[in-house]
Write an enzyme that holds these catalytic residues in place. Structure first.
Site, PDB file in Angstrom:
ATOM      1  N   ASP A  95     124.658   7.037   0.634  1.00  0.00           N
ATOM      2  CA  ASP A  95     123.859   7.903  -0.234  1.00  0.00           C
ATOM      3  C   ASP A  95     124.812   8.732  -1.092  1.00  0.00           C
ATOM      4  O   ASP A  95     126.024   8.682  -0.919  1.00  0.00           O
ATOM      5  CB  ASP A  95     122.903   8.772   0.583  1.00  0.00           C
ATOM      6  CG  ASP A  95     123.624   9.796   1.444  1.00  0.00           C
ATOM      7  OD1 ASP A  95     124.839   9.987   1.266  1.00  0.00           O
ATOM      8  OD2 ASP A  95     122.979  10.410   2.308  1.00  0.00           O
ATOM      9  N   ASP A 274     114.945   3.927   4.831  1.00  0.00           N
ATOM     10  CA  ASP A 274     115.834   4.565   5.800  1.00  0.00           C
ATOM     11  C   ASP A 274     115.187   5.870   6.228  1.00  0.00           C
ATOM     12  O   ASP A 274     114.392   6.443   5.485  1.00  0.00           O
ATOM     13  CB  ASP A 274     117.204   4.861   5.179  1.00  0.00           C
ATOM     14  CG  ASP A 274     117.160   6.126   4.316  1.00  0.00           C
ATOM     15  OD1 ASP A 274     117.637   7.180   4.769  1.00  0.00           O
ATOM     16  OD2 ASP A 274     116.623   6.068   3.190  1.00  0.00           O
TER      17      ASP A 274
END
Length: 379
Positions: A95, A274
């Site tokens: 990320d 996720d």
């Protein structure tokens, strides 16, 4: 070395659910897929071997903010990137650190250049700019790296959400400029995914989807959901984004969520998910199972010697009893955290695998409706 590809395989006739295969230099990912979150290079309480053999994970996440602070880029680069450092040789997604910076509201300052924040470890000050975040993720070594964005709080008023989205788009241009000006680091291709923002406002989300699609990236993400907005609004915005993002690229819904959230979003056309929920909730005695939700702390499981979940294909879930897991949790034994975390992750991977089978068989809609009800049942 080749860029990520996505092969769309089957679309459900009654919903927008679909199956596909993402191919990266570290292997294939069958979609829809759930990605366990390995914040600091490890999925909490779970070994890489367990991720392979018990959970059957195909891709995991690493967190840019946390890995940048510890162990730091010098160590990761010396190791040859995160794959070599942690011994996970399937795909990794990193990320951008945008969400962590969003959650540090008290200690961060946002301007055009980027975000200045204080480390939660030692209070030291750091700047994340789009350029720096690209360089950090290059060094960490994810197969998929995320654009640096600003994540507005759920329910942000129109003006704030519009300014935030426009800043995210300007940062995205800078991400692509830096990404295209730098090389893959460790002998495999890295892929940059942009992130749709725009809060809960339909016109902003549509505009953001169009801007993101114009970048012709190998995949696209939907951000800024599950941050405090009502659940129906989340579904509404997710569906709208799926309708305006390219059909031939994978769609990643960031940070969502419960098993039933995931099934609903698969029905809208999302491919990748996720969330920390399976491991975090597992460590707090909440188990997601094929029959419903179990609070393993409850006395009713004290003498239940049946296995945790015989409905999923996971050696750990099929081996240990509810009574034994309850005993471990009550005794604060580390093994209890591992069993609960492995089970919940294996359940999530089983669930998206079952969704894939149902889409392929043309039965997704009726199966999903039944499962959404069943999975929310408190046992």
């Amino acid at each position: 070395m080749s860029a990520l590809t996505f092969q769309l395989e089957k679309t459900d006739p009654l919903t927008k659910a679909r199956t596909g295969t993402i191919t990266t230099d570290h292997g294939e990912i069958k979609t829809p897929i759930f990605m366990p979150v390995g914040t600091v290079g490890s999925v909490k309480a779970v070994t890489q071997q367990q991720l392979h053999e018990e959970v059957k994970a195909q891709i995991i996440l690493g967190n840019t903010y946390h890995l940048y602070l510890r162990p730091g880029l010098e160590i990761l680069e010396a190791a040859g990137g995160l794959h070599q450092f942690n011994g996970w040789h399937k795909p990794i997604l990193t990320d951008s650190g945008g969400y962590q910076v969003f959650s540090l509201a008290g200690t961060r300052k946002i301007n055009e250049e980027g975000v200045t924040f204080q480390s939660h470890i030692d209070g030291s000050r750091h700047l994340f700019s789009p350029e720096k975040v690209m360089d950090i993720q290059r060094t960490i070594g994810g197969d998929i790296i995320m654009a640096f964005d600003e994540c507005p709080p759920g329910g942000s008023e129109y003006k704030y959400a519009k300014n935030s989205m426009e800043l995210t788009h300007r940062w995205l241009d800078r991400c692509f400029t830096q990404f295209n000006a730098t090389q893959d680091k460790y002998g495999y291709t890295q892929n940059l995914f942009p992130i749709v923002q725009g809060g809960v406002h339909h016109d902003l989300r549509k505009a953001s989807c169009e801007y993101i699609a114009s970048k012709n990236a190998t995949g696209n993400a939907i951000g800024g959901l599950s941050v405090g907005e009502p659940i129906d609004t989340m579904y509404e915005i997710c569906a709208l984004c799926c309708d305006h993002l390219p059909q031939d690229k994978p769609r990643y819904l960031m940070g969502v969520g419960t098993p039933w959230n995931i099934l609903e979003a698969i029905g809208m056309g999302v491919d990748m998910f996720d969330c920390v929920m399976p491991t975090r909730n597992g460590r707090n005695a909440m188990l997601f199972t094929s029959k419903g939700i179990i609070n393993i702390d409850n006395k009713k499981w004290e003498k239940d010697f049946s296995v945790i979940d015989d409905g999923i294909d996971c050696p750990m879930s099929n081996y240990y009893s509810k009574a034994y897991l309850r005993h471990l949790m009550k005794s604060k034994e580390y093994l209890g955290l591992t069993i609960a975390s492995v089970h919940n992750l294996a359940f999530y991977l089983w669930l998206v695998g079952e969704a894939r089978k149902q889409i392929e068989g043309g039965n997704f809609k009726s199966w999903k409706e039944e499962m959404v009800m069943r999975l929310q049942t408190r046992l």
